[in-house]
Scaffold this active site. Sequence first.
Site, PDB file in Angstrom:
ATOM      1  N   CYS A  21      41.548  38.529  21.708  1.00  0.00           N
ATOM      2  CA  CYS A  21      42.699  39.451  21.700  1.00  0.00           C
ATOM      3  C   CYS A  21      43.951  38.826  21.093  1.00  0.00           C
ATOM      4  CB  CYS A  21      42.987  39.945  23.111  1.00  0.00           C
ATOM      5  SG  CYS A  21      41.562  40.709  23.881  1.00  0.00           S
ATOM      6  N   HIS A  48      50.141  42.701  23.983  1.00  0.00           N
ATOM      7  CA  HIS A  48      48.727  43.080  23.873  1.00  0.00           C
ATOM      8  C   HIS A  48      48.456  44.189  24.884  1.00  0.00           C
ATOM      9  CE1 HIS A  48      44.478  42.955  23.726  1.00  0.00           C
ATOM     10  NE2 HIS A  48      44.313  42.326  24.883  1.00  0.00           N
ATOM     11  N   ASN A  94      41.934  48.911  25.248  1.00  0.00           N
ATOM     12  CA  ASN A  94      42.112  47.544  24.735  1.00  0.00           C
ATOM     13  C   ASN A  94      41.278  47.384  23.460  1.00  0.00           C
ATOM     14  OD1 ASN A  94      42.065  44.806  24.245  1.00  0.00           O
ATOM     15  ND2 ASN A  94      41.667  44.214  26.364  1.00  0.00           N
TER      16      ASN A  94
HETATM   17  N1  ACO Z   1      35.903  52.959  38.482  1.00  0.00           N
HETATM   18  C1  ACO Z   1      35.918  52.965  39.815  1.00  0.00           C
HETATM   19  N2  ACO Z   1      35.846  51.846  40.548  1.00  0.00           N
HETATM   20  C2  ACO Z   1      35.805  50.684  39.889  1.00  0.00           C
HETATM   21  C3  ACO Z   1      35.793  50.602  38.489  1.00  0.00           C
HETATM   22  C4  ACO Z   1      35.842  51.809  37.785  1.00  0.00           C
HETATM   23  N3  ACO Z   1      35.837  51.858  36.442  1.00  0.00           N
HETATM   24  N4  ACO Z   1      35.740  49.308  38.119  1.00  0.00           N
HETATM   25  C5  ACO Z   1      35.728  48.592  39.250  1.00  0.00           C
HETATM   26  N5  ACO Z   1      35.743  49.424  40.304  1.00  0.00           N
HETATM   27  C6  ACO Z   1      35.727  49.086  41.715  1.00  0.00           C
HETATM   28  C7  ACO Z   1      35.171  47.699  41.964  1.00  0.00           C
HETATM   29  O1  ACO Z   1      33.765  47.745  42.018  1.00  0.00           O
HETATM   30  C8  ACO Z   1      35.799  47.366  43.288  1.00  0.00           C
HETATM   31  O2  ACO Z   1      35.047  48.000  44.294  1.00  0.00           O
HETATM   32  P1  ACO Z   1      34.744  47.236  45.683  1.00  0.00           P
HETATM   33  O3  ACO Z   1      36.103  46.948  46.252  1.00  0.00           O
HETATM   34  O4  ACO Z   1      33.939  48.218  46.416  1.00  0.00           O
HETATM   35  O5  ACO Z   1      34.010  45.984  45.285  1.00  0.00           O
HETATM   36  C9  ACO Z   1      37.154  48.063  43.241  1.00  0.00           C
HETATM   37  O6  ACO Z   1      37.061  49.042  42.192  1.00  0.00           O
HETATM   38  C10 ACO Z   1      38.309  47.150  42.946  1.00  0.00           C
HETATM   39  O7  ACO Z   1      37.958  46.336  41.876  1.00  0.00           O
HETATM   40  P2  ACO Z   1      38.914  45.228  41.394  1.00  0.00           P
HETATM   41  O8  ACO Z   1      38.199  44.352  40.420  1.00  0.00           O
HETATM   42  O9  ACO Z   1      39.584  44.607  42.573  1.00  0.00           O
HETATM   43  O10 ACO Z   1      40.012  46.091  40.633  1.00  0.00           O
HETATM   44  P3  ACO Z   1      41.329  45.561  39.988  1.00  0.00           P
HETATM   45  O11 ACO Z   1      42.490  46.175  40.636  1.00  0.00           O
HETATM   46  O12 ACO Z   1      41.337  44.073  39.800  1.00  0.00           O
HETATM   47  O13 ACO Z   1      41.225  46.191  38.534  1.00  0.00           O
HETATM   48  C11 ACO Z   1      40.610  45.627  36.285  1.00  0.00           C
HETATM   49  C12 ACO Z   1      40.126  45.856  37.716  1.00  0.00           C
HETATM   50  C13 ACO Z   1      41.187  46.916  35.766  1.00  0.00           C
HETATM   51  C14 ACO Z   1      39.422  45.201  35.435  1.00  0.00           C
HETATM   52  C15 ACO Z   1      41.680  44.527  36.302  1.00  0.00           C
HETATM   53  O14 ACO Z   1      41.253  43.403  37.018  1.00  0.00           O
HETATM   54  C16 ACO Z   1      42.061  44.110  34.897  1.00  0.00           C
HETATM   55  O15 ACO Z   1      42.554  44.891  34.123  1.00  0.00           O
HETATM   56  N6  ACO Z   1      41.891  42.848  34.563  1.00  0.00           N
HETATM   57  C17 ACO Z   1      42.211  42.371  33.243  1.00  0.00           C
HETATM   58  C18 ACO Z   1      41.025  42.486  32.404  1.00  0.00           C
HETATM   59  C19 ACO Z   1      41.327  42.671  30.975  1.00  0.00           C
HETATM   60  O16 ACO Z   1      42.317  43.240  30.575  1.00  0.00           O
HETATM   61  N7  ACO Z   1      40.425  42.204  30.143  1.00  0.00           N
HETATM   62  C20 ACO Z   1      40.517  42.443  28.773  1.00  0.00           C
HETATM   63  C21 ACO Z   1      40.331  41.280  27.943  1.00  0.00           C
HETATM   64  S1  ACO Z   1      41.546  40.061  28.205  1.00  0.00           S
HETATM   65  C22 ACO Z   1      42.859  40.750  27.815  1.00  0.00           C
HETATM   66  O17 ACO Z   1      42.824  41.539  26.922  1.00  0.00           O
HETATM   67  C23 ACO Z   1      44.071  40.408  28.546  1.00  0.00           C
END
Ligand code: ACO
Length: 329
Positions: A116, A256, A286
């Site tokens: 990214c 980003h 993204n």
């Molecule tokens: N729909 C519904 N529920 C979901 C989904 C979904 N799409 N995805 C995950 N869940 C559930 C999980 O299974 C979890 O359930 P559980 O509590 O029963 O286990 C619950 O939602 C919470 O999951 P978390 O991982 O705690 O959710 P979080 O608030 O951390 O959000 C996310 C997840 C959106 C992926 C976040 O961590 C994030 O954006 N991280 C950055 C990742 C990123 O941007 N990567 C891209 C590449 S790097 C970059 O570009 C910066």
Amino acid sequence: MNKKFGVKILGTGLYFPKKVLTNADLAKMVDTSDEWIRTRTGIKERRISERNETASDLAYMASSEALKSSNISPEQIDLILVATITPDMFFPSTACLLQKKLGINSIAAFDLSAACSGFIYGIATAKAFISSGFYKTVLLVGSETLSKITDWNDRNTCVLFGDGAGAMILSASEESDDVLSVYLGADGSYSDLLFMPGGGSANPTTIETVNQNFHTMKMQGKDVFKAAVPKMALAAQKALELSGKKLEDINLFIPHQANMRIIEAVAKKLDISMDRVFVNIHKTGNISSATTITALDEAIKTGRVKRGDLVEMVAFGGGFTWGASVVRI
Ligand code: ACO
């Protein structure tokens, strides 16, 4: 080659595939909802390339726009750089395939892999080549077809990504330097938090690697989130310091577009109000190396910034890699 040149940004362009995939569409594919995706990420929809539409196709469309806005012909380019983690194939490089599509040959062309942060790494590379007098006019592209390395059964990742491309043309100038600063960083010890295990020399493609889904992205979302915020804030501060400008001199911040909550947390850490931050993640998702450049192009086209304004772009991605750049557009 002893003379130092400045860099002039001649123009930009973007391209998004036509097909729109909404959160409602995703809710029919995996156990998710529009509400969950919007509140956790800010994303409402993303663009998805066709089966036969490649990173070099998207790059070609964005480059054509950038050439037009720069008022130059492809023959005036003497280096093509493509930042991508979704190349058409391992080799030849997407830059070589783009060169062919642009109908030019002989000039240097290569791909750059920094996930990214790829476009910011590309700005640094273009600046180094231009300021040293090595090349005069560089076509820099961020192009991604992330939909093709997405596990469409994994709700943790498939809701986050999209496809698109952005391009910029940078040229040598004896009068000014539009790239005021670039700051880059990386930490390979986090390489297992965001990666695609299959296809390379670690796991050459076999029926087993395909069965294990090694050809799709793996991500520890929470850990990525935690690392992204401080590193993006650090990069933004460092690039600002290197530019000799103050926070209030910057007309627009372009982070980003990975997650709305990451963007807001970075803005808070830097003490920047959100009205100075460009956001288009709701309609793009993204798109890795293409996010900052497509956002910049959109900001120019919609009048959010005008010629002469200062923009700071900042990114973070797999590797981990991070970087920021202050540019005059
Ligand atoms: N729909 C519904 N529920 C979901 C989904 C979904 N799409 N995805 C995950 N869940 C559930 C999980 O299974 C979890 O359930 P559980 O509590 O029963 O286990 C619950 O939602 C919470 O999951 P978390 O991982 O705690 O959710 P979080 O608030 O951390 O959000 C996310 C997840 C959106 C992926 C976040 O961590 C994030 O954006 N991280 C950055 C990742 C990123 O941007 N990567 C891209 C590449 S790097 C970059 O570009 C910066």
